[in-house]
Structure formats: C-alpha cells, structure tokens
Design an enzyme around this catalytic site. Sequence first.
Site, PDB file in Angstrom:
ATOM      1  N   TYR F  92       0.936  -1.202  -0.013  1.00 32.22           N
ATOM      2  CA  TYR F  92       0.013   0.121   0.021  1.00 32.22           C
ATOM      3  C   TYR F  92       0.959   1.354  -0.090  1.00 32.22           C
ATOM      4  O   TYR F  92       1.630   1.482   0.817  1.00 32.22           O
ATOM      5  CB  TYR F  92      -0.797   0.087   1.353  1.00 32.22           C
ATOM      6  N   SER F 187       1.363  -7.943   2.150  1.00 34.23           N
ATOM      7  CA  SER F 187       0.554  -6.895   2.372  1.00 34.23           C
ATOM      8  C   SER F 187      -0.455  -6.648   1.405  1.00 34.23           C
ATOM      9  O   SER F 187      -1.232  -7.442   1.014  1.00 34.23           O
ATOM     10  CB  SER F 187       1.082  -5.416   2.856  1.00 34.23           C
ATOM     11  N   GLN F 188      -0.683  -5.456   0.964  1.00 28.90           N
ATOM     12  CA  GLN F 188      -1.733  -5.015  -0.236  1.00 28.90           C
ATOM     13  C   GLN F 188      -1.170  -6.103  -1.458  1.00 28.90           C
ATOM     14  O   GLN F 188      -1.981  -6.471  -2.207  1.00 28.90           O
ATOM     15  CB  GLN F 188      -1.623  -3.706  -0.600  1.00 28.90           C
ATOM     16  N   ASP F 273       1.201  -8.511  14.214  1.00 28.37           N
ATOM     17  CA  ASP F 273       0.812  -7.862  12.947  1.00 28.37           C
ATOM     18  C   ASP F 273      -0.348  -6.864  13.542  1.00 28.37           C
ATOM     19  O   ASP F 273      -1.121  -7.340  13.596  1.00 28.37           O
ATOM     20  CB  ASP F 273       0.357  -8.840  11.845  1.00 28.37           C
ATOM     21  N   HIS F 302       3.920  -6.203  11.178  1.00 23.55           N
ATOM     22  CA  HIS F 302       3.979  -6.381   9.833  1.00 23.55           C
ATOM     23  C   HIS F 302       4.982  -6.374   8.754  1.00 23.55           C
ATOM     24  O   HIS F 302       4.593  -6.658   7.717  1.00 23.55           O
ATOM     25  CB  HIS F 302       2.836  -5.033   9.366  1.00 23.55           C
TER      26      HIS F 302
END
Lengths: 328, 328, 328, 328, 328, 328
Positions: F92, F187-188, F273, F302
Amino acid sequence: MALSDLSLEDLEKLDLTLHEPAGLDEFWARTLSAADAHPLDVHREPVVTHLTTLRHEDLSFAGYDGHRINAWLVLPAGAEGPLPAVVEFVGYGGGRGLPQDRLTWASAGYAHLVVDTRGQGAAWGSGGATADPVGYDVSTPGFMTRGILDKDTYYYRRVFTDAVRAVRAARSLPEVRADAVCVAGASQGGAIALAAASLSPDVRAVMADVPFLSWFRRALQITAVEPYTEVVRYLSVHRDHVERVLDTLDHFDVAHLVPRATAPALISLALMDRVCPPSTVWAAYRRYGGPAELSVHPFNDHEGGQTHQWRRQLEWLSALLTAPGASA
Amino acid sequence: MALSDLSLEDLEKLDLTLHEPAGLDEFWARTLSAADAHPLDVHREPVVTHLTTLRHEDLSFAGYDGHRINAWLVLPAGAEGPLPAVVEFVGYGGGRGLPQDRLTWASAGYAHLVVDTRGQGAAWGSGGATADPVGYDVSTPGFMTRGILDKDTYYYRRVFTDAVRAVRAARSLPEVRADAVCVAGASQGGAIALAAASLSPDVRAVMADVPFLSWFRRALQITAVEPYTEVVRYLSVHRDHVERVLDTLDHFDVAHLVPRATAPALISLALMDRVCPPSTVWAAYRRYGGPAELSVHPFNDHEGGQTHQWRRQLEWLSALLTAPGASA
Amino acid sequence: MALSDLSLEDLEKLDLTLHEPAGLDEFWARTLSAADAHPLDVHREPVVTHLTTLRHEDLSFAGYDGHRINAWLVLPAGAEGPLPAVVEFVGYGGGRGLPQDRLTWASAGYAHLVVDTRGQGAAWGSGGATADPVGYDVSTPGFMTRGILDKDTYYYRRVFTDAVRAVRAARSLPEVRADAVCVAGASQGGAIALAAASLSPDVRAVMADVPFLSWFRRALQITAVEPYTEVVRYLSVHRDHVERVLDTLDHFDVAHLVPRATAPALISLALMDRVCPPSTVWAAYRRYGGPAELSVHPFNDHEGGQTHQWRRQLEWLSALLTAPGASA
Amino acid sequence: MALSDLSLEDLEKLDLTLHEPAGLDEFWARTLSAADAHPLDVHREPVVTHLTTLRHEDLSFAGYDGHRINAWLVLPAGAEGPLPAVVEFVGYGGGRGLPQDRLTWASAGYAHLVVDTRGQGAAWGSGGATADPVGYDVSTPGFMTRGILDKDTYYYRRVFTDAVRAVRAARSLPEVRADAVCVAGASQGGAIALAAASLSPDVRAVMADVPFLSWFRRALQITAVEPYTEVVRYLSVHRDHVERVLDTLDHFDVAHLVPRATAPALISLALMDRVCPPSTVWAAYRRYGGPAELSVHPFNDHEGGQTHQWRRQLEWLSALLTAPGASA
Amino acid sequence: MALSDLSLEDLEKLDLTLHEPAGLDEFWARTLSAADAHPLDVHREPVVTHLTTLRHEDLSFAGYDGHRINAWLVLPAGAEGPLPAVVEFVGYGGGRGLPQDRLTWASAGYAHLVVDTRGQGAAWGSGGATADPVGYDVSTPGFMTRGILDKDTYYYRRVFTDAVRAVRAARSLPEVRADAVCVAGASQGGAIALAAASLSPDVRAVMADVPFLSWFRRALQITAVEPYTEVVRYLSVHRDHVERVLDTLDHFDVAHLVPRATAPALISLALMDRVCPPSTVWAAYRRYGGPAELSVHPFNDHEGGQTHQWRRQLEWLSALLTAPGASA
Amino acid sequence: MALSDLSLEDLEKLDLTLHEPAGLDEFWARTLSAADAHPLDVHREPVVTHLTTLRHEDLSFAGYDGHRINAWLVLPAGAEGPLPAVVEFVGYGGGRGLPQDRLTWASAGYAHLVVDTRGQGAAWGSGGATADPVGYDVSTPGFMTRGILDKDTYYYRRVFTDAVRAVRAARSLPEVRADAVCVAGASQGGAIALAAASLSPDVRAVMADVPFLSWFRRALQITAVEPYTEVVRYLSVHRDHVERVLDTLDHFDVAHLVPRATAPALISLALMDRVCPPSTVWAAYRRYGGPAELSVHPFNDHEGGQTHQWRRQLEWLSALLTAPGASA
C-alpha cells in the site's frame, strides 16, 4: 481506531449487577432538600449578539448552597411562547461559552438554556463564567477528584444539584411550557442530564449522548484516557483510600441513579469510544427507568453522533411532544 | 533529548529586562501583613515510623488566612539541638508524602521540615494532607490557573504566604537554630524556596533546583509540556484575558521577586530541561539579589542533578554554616 | 503548546520577497475564461430540517469544467431580501455536512452559502456531497498532491475555479444583494476565500481565518504536521520532481495571489499554529492588495479564534456594510 | 491507565502449568559450584558522605568467575551489631548509585547492602560501578539478549550467581547476623531477590516488588513495553532461534526457580503494570515454595507500591524477625 | 516532517572549527599497528542461495585483536576477474543479514563484501553473525557507550579497526582488483566507510550516505532521537564524566578523521534527517581531505536517497573507475 | 510489541463463517469480461541501469478499461528462455519504484514482472508511474475509500482487474513459460496476488505475505492503525452508509474470493502484526481453495518474514516447479 470495549453482541450478554449503595435515595433526598432552602432567584439580562433570528439572555440562578450558576437563555427572536425547552449541560472542561456558540435548539423553536458547570470552562471552547466557590482537600489536576473522600464533599454533589435547580429555573420562565422541559447533553453533559432526569420528577424527556460518569467501578479499570483516569491517578497515589473513593463514586454513578428516572430517553453510544467505553454507557441505557431508545454509532470514538445525532433528536423530540396526549 | 532552549553561551548574552509590575513590593507587604494577623499556632505530634536513626513528627501551622498547613518534621534520633534546619517545598502535584519518604536532611544532622503545598499531593508520590479551603473561578485542570484573573485571588498568593509562614514556624522550634533556617526545593519547590527567600528576611540560605514559576512571559511562549501549558490552555480559551492573566503572573514571577533576596543561593539548571527551560531558570539566577552559585547539568532534562546535586548541596551548606562568622 | 514559528516582533522583520511565477495572471485568466464556457446552471431544492428560524436549500452549480458542485443555501426564515451574503468554504477534509451543521451567518441575517470542496468531506464532520470526477497521476494519500506535476492538472486549479463560480452563483440569487457578496473560511476554507477574492473582482469582503496554502516554499520546510506534509512526503519519494512540484505550487500560493485582491479583508493568525505556521499567514496578510486587518491569537494552535473570531467578524462585517457609501 | 492484563478474579483462575526445563537443578548446581572455586574476597573501604546518622562503606566481593562486584554497605552510625541485614538488588538499567541514594534500611536499624548489577547503571539514577568483563554474541541493545543463544553464556547466569555471592558476602560481615540476611528489590531487583532466595538456602526473608523475569513465555506475548520487548525484537530478527532462546530463558525464569525457595516472602503486584504484567508476577507468587504474602496495588502501573510498600515491608520484616523462635 | 537542523544556506555559513584532539594520529597509528600483529587469516566458504546470477561466499577475517569478523562476499556468477570491489558497512543495529539480502553491487559487476559490525545485528533486518568478545564497563543499552570512559576501550576503536582490516581483506582476494577497492555504507555504515577511507591509504573511493558519528559535540546537543541519545542518556546519569566522554568521542569523530582521507568521495545528506542532523554530515563533507561531491535530499529524513542515491553511486563510481588514468 | 490479535491456538478455534455476498461470481465475471474488450497491448522498452547480471525493461499493458499500467520486467542478463515468471504486486502506497529496486526474482533465474498499483507510489520507496485516470466521489485521504459507495465504482475493482491483466501480460511474453506464471506480494501486494489467483485460472502458484484486504468486517473492528482505519474514518463521518460500504467491501474481500483459487499457495502471517491482524490473514489461509502452506512469524509485526520468507519462497517455488509432473 478499533472497538474500544465490547461488541454489541457482547454488550447484550453483559451482567449488569452493579454496586448501588444502601442509602442512595436518602442521600439525594437530603441533598436536594437542603438546596430547597435557597430560593431560585433567577436573574435575566439581555445580551447583544448581532444575531437577528435569535435573542439571548444572560440568565443565572441559585444552585447548590445558593451559589450563583450562569447560563445562556436562547429564544427564537419573535417566538410567541410558551415554548417547550431544552436544558443543556456541557462536556467536561467546557463552559457555556459565548452566546454565539449556542444557536441550535432555539433555531428549532425551543427555549434553550445552556448551563455552566461550576469551575469548568477553561479547557476548551469559548470559556465558562461560573465559579466553584468551595475549597477542597487534596486532588489530582482536574475536577474528578475534588472532595472525593466523602460523598458529602464531592464535587459532583454540587454539580448534580445545580442541574436539578436548572430544570427548576427553566420551568419557572414565562416563555417556557413547564410541562415540556427536557434535558440534554453529551459526555459529562449527558451524565448530568441523566442525573437531572433521575433526581427531578419534572423532566419531560432526556437526550444523553455518550454519557460519562456511568459504572465507575468498571470504567476505572478499562479506560486508558482522560478524564476517568484522574481518579485512577488519585488512587495510584492514595493507595489507602480505594474503598472510600469507590463508596463516594457509587453515590454519583449515573448507572445507579437512572433506575429512578421515568421520562422518555434517547441515549447514544459509540462502539469505538475510548473516553466513555460502550459498556459503561450500555449500563446506563439498560438500567434506565423510563422508556429508552439507543442510537449506536459503530465506527465512532467519543465524538459520537454529532449533528447526525442532533438530527435524530430533533425528530424524536418533535414526535414525543406532538404525540397524542403529549401535553397531558 | 536535545537542548531544550539556549546553550550556555547564548544564555550569557540574553537580555534579562523583565516586566516587573509597579506595586510588587506593596502587594506582598500587604499580603504578608494580613497573614500576620493569624498566630502561627504550631501543632506537633510524634509519628511511629519503624525507623531508628530518625524521629518524625506530624507538624502543622497556620498559613494564609489561618488555614492549616501540614508538614513533617524530621530530626536525627538522638540529636542535641539546636540544629540548623532545612525547610523543603515540594514539586508540582506532589505532597509531603509518607514520613518514610523523607530521610535526607535529618540523616545529615539537620532539622528537616517538609511542607505540603495546599491542595496538591494527588498526582504522584505518596500523597498530600493539606486542603486548599478556598473556592475559585473557572480554571483549567491543574493548579496554575486557579484564581488567575486577579493577583488577590491567585492560588500562589496563598502558597507563597504559606511558605513564608513555614520559615517562621521552623524558626520557632526549640530544636532549631533560628539563625540557620534554610529553604530548599526542586521545580515548584525551588520556586517556592526562592519566593520564601525573597519575601522573608530571615532565611539563611536557599537551594533551588531547576526552579519553576520564573519568567512566565517567556516560559509560556517556549514551553511545550506541562504545567506551564496549563496557563497557555487557559488563554487559548479565555482569549480576552491575556493582559489580565499576565498581570497576575507578574506578581508571582520568581524572576521578579529574587532581586529582593539576600541569603546565599545555590541554584541548578539543566540544559535539556523541557519543563522549566534553562533561560527561565537563568533569569532567576542572574537576577538573584544575594550571592548565587549555579550548577549546570548539560545533559539532563527536568530531573536535573538529583542526588549529584544533593551531594553538592550537602557540601555547600556545610561550608556556608561553618564559615568564620557564619553564625553571626 | 509553544510558539510554532516566529514571534510577532520577528514576523514584522521577516523578508517577504516571494517566488511569484512569471505567467501567473495569464494562467488564471486562461483558467477562468475556460470555465466561463459553462453556464452556471444553478439548481435549488428545499430541505426539511425541523428548524423554524432558518430555511435551507440544497443548491448546486456548475464549477470547473461544468462539474456539479453542491452547497447549502441558508436563509433567515422570514427574511425579506435581498440580503448581503457570505459564501463559506470548508477546511481540509471536511464537507458541507448536514444542513443542521450550518446555522451561523443566516442567524445573523445573511444569506449563507456553504460550498463543498470537491472530493473532500470524509475526514471529519458530517460529510461532503461533491465528487471530483477527474483522475490523477500518482499521489500521496490526501488531496494536496493530486495532479501536482503540472499546474494545469493540479487539484486546486479545480477547487479555486469552483470558488470563483460559487461567488458568481451567490450573486445570481434573487435573495442576495449582488453588491454585498462576501467570502469566508478557516484554514483551507480561508485560503479558498482569499483565492476567490483575488480572482473575482466582485467580492465585497473577505474573512480568512488561519489560512492554509500560503507561502508553500517556506511552509514545506517548517511544518511538521499534516497536511502540508503530504507534499513533503511526495517529494521524499519523488526526489527528482522538486522543481516541477514547486513550480506548480507557485501558481496556487495564496501569498502570490492576494496582491491582486482589493476587497477589505479580516485575517486571523494564531501564534502557536502548527498546521499553518504564523509566518505563512503573515505573508498573506502583508501582501494582501486591499485594506486588511489582522486578528492575532497569541496562545492558540490551529483552532485559532473560533467563536471569538466569528463575533469579531459579525461586528466587522456589519460595520463595513453599513458604513456611509457602503452600498455604492 | 487501565488494567494491563487480568483482573484479580481472573488471575485466580489462571492455569499455572509452566515449562520448567528438565535439567534446571543440575544447571544451577553446576553453575554455583563453579563459582565456589573463587574465594569471596570481600573488600571494604569507608566513604565520606556528609551524613551523620549513617555510615557507608564501599564494599566489593568476587562474583561469577571471580569478577569484582561493587556494593554499598550502609550501617546505622552508632549501631552495636550484629544487625539483621537487607541485601538489595536494583531495577533494570540502574546501579548502586551514589552512597547518598541509599538511606532506607539502615535508617531502620538494618545493615543494608546495595549490590550493583554488572554492566548496568547508565540508564537512570546516579550510575553503576561494576563492569561486565565478558564479551557476547550479537545482541539487541540492552542486557536481555546478551549471550541468549545458550544458557551457559546468558547474561543473567552471571547476575544470579553474583546475587548468591552477595548473600554470602553479607553473611560474612561481622556487623551482620548471619541468620538474618534478607533479600529485596523491585522489578529486576525483585527478580534477582527471588532468584537468590531460590538458589541460596541461607536467605531469611525475601521482599520482591513487581518482579521482572517471570513467566517469560507469557510475558513475551503480552508485554508491549521495554524491557521484555528486547527479547521480542531479537526474535523478530533472528526468526530461526525461537526455540533456542526460549530454552535459555526457561533456565532463568523466576517462576521456574521459586518452587525451590523456602524463606518467607512478601511479594507485590500492580494490576495496571505494563512492564511486568500481573499474571507474570502472580505466577511467581503462586508457585513460590515458602510462605508468601501478596500486596496488590489495584491502580498502579510498574511504580507499584513505592513507599507504601516499604512501610509494609518494615512492619512485616520487623514482625518476622521478632516472632517467637525467629532467631532459631 | 520539517527541516531538522539548518537550511542549506545556513550550512554554508556554519563555523566548522572543531575540537580535534592532540594525539589523534598517534592514537590511530598505535591502534592499527597493534592490529597488524595479527595475520588477516581470511576464510571463505561457498553458500547455497538458490540464486543463479550471483554467487555468495561466507567470508571471515581477523579483525581487532584477531577477533573473527564475518562478511558475505558476493560475486557476479560467471565473472572473470579481477573485479573492482565495494566493501560495505552496515547501519546501526543491523548485521550482514542473510546472503539473499545482498544483491546490489555484484549485480552491477562488482565484488561486494558486506561486513558485520561486531556485536550488532539483532535490532532489525535478518541478523548478524559476529560476536564482540570483549567485556565493558557500565553502559547505557546500545553500543554507543560501551567502554566510553577511555579511548583505548571504546567500542568503535574495535569497529573502525575491523573496517580497515576488511579493506585489507578485500584487497587480498584474487577476484578483486587491489587498486579498485571502494568503501560504502549508510548512517553508521557511512561513518565506518569514512573512517576506513581516513585510516587506510588504499581505498579507491568512498560513498557515504547520511553518515553517523560525525561532530559528536554538536550532535549530542541537537539530536533528539536515537542513537546519539544513548550518549546523552549516559551523561545524564554519569554527570561527572562529561569531559572524559567527550575526549573519547573526539578520537572517533568522523569529522576529525576525514581531513586525512584522499580518495574521491560521494557523500549524501538529508535536510530533514533527525537521526544524523545535516550540520553534522556537512562537517564531514566540508572537512573531507580528498575530492568530495555532495548529494542533497531536501525533503528526506534519515532514509536519505535510498535507491535514487544508489543509482547516482553506480554512475559516479563507473565514471571514476573508467576515467582516463583511473587504474594508475 | 505483543500479540496483536489471537494466539495460534485461538486462531485454530476461530469461527470462519464469513459474509460472502450473493452475486460475487457474477460480479467478477461481468467485470473481467468487460476488461476483455480491450486488447492487452503490451509495450516494452529497454532501460539502462548500469547493472550487468540483469536486464530491465519498462513494460506496460492495458488494464481496467484499457488504462495503461506500468511495470518493470526484469530478466537474468543472459538467460535463455522461456523462464518461469513471478508477477509481483506492491504494498500500500508504494510503486514499482526504480528499476534498481527490483533485483530479487530475476537473480534467481525467473522472469520478474513488478506491477504498479494505479495511483499509488508516492507514499514510500522510489515512486510509482501509473495514473488512476478515474474520478471518485467523496473519499477519506488514501485509496481505501475511493468509490466505496458502490462495488462498480470501487477502486479495488480496477486494481484487481489490472492484476488479472498483468498475469495475462506475463503469460504473453516470449521469454516466459506460460504454464509457470506465479503471483506474489506482501500486504496489499499479497492481497492482490490472492485476488489474481482467485480470479485467474492460469496462475501456477501464489506467494502472499501478511496479506491485506481480508475479512474486512472483522479487520475494521480490531485494527487501530492505517490503512484499514481509512474505512473506519470514512464511516465515522458517513454514519448512514455503513451497510452500503460493507456490501461494497464484501465483493473485494480476499477471504471471500480465495475459495475460488486452486493454485498452490504459500501464505505468511505474523502474530504481532498490527496492520493486518493475524485472524484476518488466517481466514484467507484457511478458506483458500487450493493446497496452502502457512509460515508463522510469532514475534513479528507487519514486516513479517522479509528475506527469511523470501528464502523459503525460493525453496518452495523451486520444489514446486521441479516436482514430477510440475510442467504438465
């Protein structure tokens, strides 16, 4: 931002057996009857505001122990009364502010009385105007622990009494329909409104948003931000006074007082509220003595419903006051 | 952690023209002479502490307006007096605590009087025991803005008067050498000590660490952390009262009072102090009326010199009191 | 809270030679004349609000490239027009909200037009209602860097044009005195108001509180909090685009535009403002082309003067509009 | 501030099955017997402190592998021995400080030995004086992960051995009653005291406040603040070493060691302790081998009971040592 | 994010008279010649990485006092040597990591040696593999204050010597062109690279990004974030050791060492760098002995130029090594 | 750092009945078939990088609605194709960056396609290059709420479609083995990879680290940090749109999509996370349609497994592609 406490499903299952103290009714009867010794002594003075649709007055009355409590009275400019009224109490640290801060209820056709909280007003907004002419024992910075070692000296004994007197003052005004005096407020203001509705038989309706001062024993354990933490800080120093302090708070716990209320109530709760955790508000809602509706704001912190909630209040109150038999 | 204000070199160059108000001497003369109307009325009561080298008493006296101020008197267990004495004032939010909190000066052979600050004591430590039996106008949470709209009602008027009375109480004790009563304190306690030395002709020496309440007009502009910010917050709400508030503060600004002091002083300053920025302490040091020494802690925040500084005080005070002609 | 930038004395000495780009007038002439190709196409629809002293309409008009821009029009309930008007723009991230959010200027007898900022409204308050139907190149989260690589594509080109069109829409209303249309706003709203006053010859007065978007080149270097930092973050990634980005911003810098304004202005500045540092606001004030007054709030952060300032605006605007020859 | 872990009710229900490693007793027997190869070699030197009721000595002894460990020995000035003694260990990052830091137990008539923690002392307070003359493998900043890949090289192997040797050194002093040597400390100091009591048969009593280093496997999962997080940070990098690190820690886990202790214990726990969460302290208390009392501070963070707790310790220890048969 | 220190204009005007200690050259001559007593003793072992374009070896050599220092040697898979080489040092708290972390310079055709920093590696990234087999006196958590009371025991004496030895090791490899060994690194790695270039005559070029350990006396006063603050914290406790500590640091201050360097340098600086403030990097740049270029990143914090900077380094180094006479 | 959500034991017990919307398959079939109307139109251009072991191309293709999506194609310098390929999506706020940012998979012998996320790239790293040429309704700063009132206009509808097209573009390259195109991301990027694997039948394997966009209804309630909070902030303003927004999100919830995937998956999860809480990742893992392996990082936030995880992916993917029958 995340849920600050329980989800709605878990609130439903929560055990609400609380710790109501033995002499609660007697304590408040004694307190309010002592206040009755002082005449209300309402003063009113017009205020110049450069506004045209509303007119403001600087109104004061005798509160606890006859201390002078200041308020703004706001009326629709050309209204022919008597009008239904909303008596509003203010959030923690705020005051009645400037007259120009208060345009809401009068713009909707109500008489609006915005009441100072004694000693408060210098933390945010446009200020307060009401002294708290009483000294106190040792306290943590803030108002929460003033006089907290004894229910007779506790700060909120004065504040709640002032609120009951404010309702009385509103009812005494010629522009106001004495059978349609409502109370409202958010956070501390919501708590005071609930207290006033619990302690005054004459309140017509109560609108309390994200109310504070409810279920202290739980709030002190789960709340990490001000102002409940003032009490925690006090007890972190005065480690020997835990029971004494909790006993005091029990007499001012809105969740203990509300079973006595009978007026219809509209209460709001925010599921991400870190200041007044949902479970504490829930207790006030579920234990409320009269008919009660709940607005839930699932993604809000302590700002709650703001104007969304006011819009709902406008509709709810209008329906209530115009319902068949409403003025009986 | 970095320099919080000016470097030592830049402090040297700083213009210290301050804003001393016209009637300062008259105001304090009037205040202290009003206090004189009340007898000191010292009460003493032994305390059980489980300690063997020291003995403690719970001592109180009449402060401002005759209000009762509590203190601990600590003496070396078997001392044959009279002893030199240190009257100590406490930092913001703290109280005299428990007797067992106070072992320092008496362990060094002094009579030690630890004086409560009225209303304070519930923010840290082991608590306070002295009420502030006076009500106030609207204030920001904390003590800094109580009664701030008028010098006659300001909270520190009472506190500084209590301090002058504490010195007087210490001088009245049979165990104490009346010509060797010193004052000490850190932060707020250092400010009160400087005020007491400025307002009492009888103080023998003053030890003030990282003193607070100095050069308010500058402190309010450059300090980003509590408690100077209480005043800033007040003024951010009461935008119309700036001049009135600054005028009040001018009468309690330690940097305005200290030119009146004559007793030798040992002052400390920390160059990374974010609570009491160095320039404000520097002003108190440079404007001090008597002989003054400065301890600089170049890499400390508001904790200052702690026991390092006490060690220096022990040596400094011992040298001062045993110097030729010291007891004259 | 401490001074966030320069003191008032140092502001007075500040060199205000800025970096106005060569073709600034041409750029805006071209931009606004392209907008003229679209008719204003004002739509109005009444809104039910449960208010009695005011009436609200949902008003929209064609902004930049004909995109529909939404606003609330608020009028005193029984007013006989035409009325002077205040066109208000909103702070960063906010929207026109609910009709019940907007009671101020109409309560004082003005026609009040509260204009959405395209794409914004979902960061605080009660929401916005106006899309930004234009795509953009890569941007940092937020609105500040949308289309920032070219002045022709920059987000605020659209926003400022919308504002000029909003003034035009207000002037077109039968309830409004076309010679008494004023603009107002705080923060981003203040910047847009200044831009509108600079780009529209027809504005009667401008009231800009703690305006944003002024002296970008300095603001980017000294501001540590959002939203100026969106641009800094963009440039921390796109290290090669510094000059290109600064060139774009130069065309939207309120401090570059205001020399073109002629209407009287009331500007406010807060000396502890961390969002819009005082020096950047000062530049807008000092370079303003018309007669300008400044309100200084010495102890406030970006909240500025709030209702205190509005009270001053009510008086200032009333005096301005009723001055001899005011309607000429 | 809110509950940092479980409420007291939930602590009662907590499953305390821990992960005690197989060769724990053998490991410590081997470790301590290796230490026995070095004579204690106690050095003592008087210190000038300007104090009159106490006298201080700079005492050192041979700790783990014969490394020199420094301490202060504090005695009531004119005491006729032998006296009961308190050996005190220090919290994480602190050292024995200056002699003037240590006035407590000797003021109550005890011989007081304040023992440095090797390598520590430069994080707060007045400093430490004891090197850790051993190199280590890769570690996270701090002391928690030094040598953590193997129980034989782990930092606390040295520290706990030093503590056992400190008890032995205290018992060897002519001024001390060898049958009345107690251990005490807060946080890391409390953990070391518990370890010393578990590994030394000769300890008379143990007073451990909010002890650290207990139930590592749980603490690492629920503690968000330093210093347990040093281990977490280590494991966030050395992802392959989780089992190896946990095995090392199992050998130093106070909750694993305390079932071996037999001396009476007074342990304190704070329900809002974020550094040493209540459940981890609870495990040490509940698994403690000898008679144990618990002080609960319901509204305190890691500062725990401070002087309130010391007052309780003074009474508890006095009662213990004067109980019938106490000196047997 | 805002400027963390001076603007570029103000850097130009900064007085760079520093505090270079008297025996600096002698100290380092003595240190390095002592290291010469140990043979380099390079070990190499292939590593399986699942990569196809590069091959990795686990390389170690004897550093300070013969301690084993680990590194990764990375080579283009099929390269025909000898190749120019880049010896890279790592930022504070990091280690050489996993082989797969290191793909950069070898992908550009260089031999790449990534050298561990002794004891570090467990604070971020994928870990370190080199012990620091030396004990230390009391220190603050971290590496900055290990052995800081004496230049002979200071941690960075070992680290800088390791770095000089790493250059020597690289020059000894058959795959490497001994006349084209360059050093590089960011932050602590940049400081070590500058130190290596200052202390090794044989370095061909140096690339130092946002270097740390420069102009300590200023850095300690103006830096509010880790790790310079480790020294500040140390001095806040050990208030008596200020001069001793500063004297130690003077011998490791990169700004003191760089006038001795002669190899071409490419240095980068970020104007919003809060970890290594621009003025401290500027001093290293301006005092650098050889030809030096500066990359300025005006809107970056300590992340500096990242891949943008590496791209510039690729070009700069390629041009340098292929310039006419470059291999002379 | 502490557990951010449930422990592994509690994850095992978690009820994973989710809220999959009725027309999910139809929605995506319609969306992807509309995209099919646009030819892929792949453009390729060589890039100069100063690297020798890899060669880079600037590749673009037509994504959603034919919008041009940019990517880097990285190949081992001298590779003889066709190669297996990894299509990587970015986290992101990031973009494809500079070519020199991307050395990983190609150094391991794969064709590597790094795909921009439209509109993103200016929050961290070295930048993005792909516009999002579509306007949106009111949104909160960030990308999460763009077009969120309707599944047809939601931002991620475009992004997921772009990803499906990226897989198709990779399969079309002559250097690539069309039967060995894998997707990856963190992640994203991990969420997009899972979406691509769920919506493209042609993906050979998926590697998703700490994936985002999974189990929105839970994530919004338990996540206190960005970017899930963008949606919370949106809903805190647009209180009336809760159901509408949740319905939109249901169509993009990776936990709803993954039952449709069939390619082997390697998913990672970090128990500390705070950005993508473990339970939300767990849901994606457990509901995944094909064979799935899980890497658990018990002490990571994360950042997850970083190079440790990549090392595992290198092994896992190599084993998968070389397994008997792997190329069938």
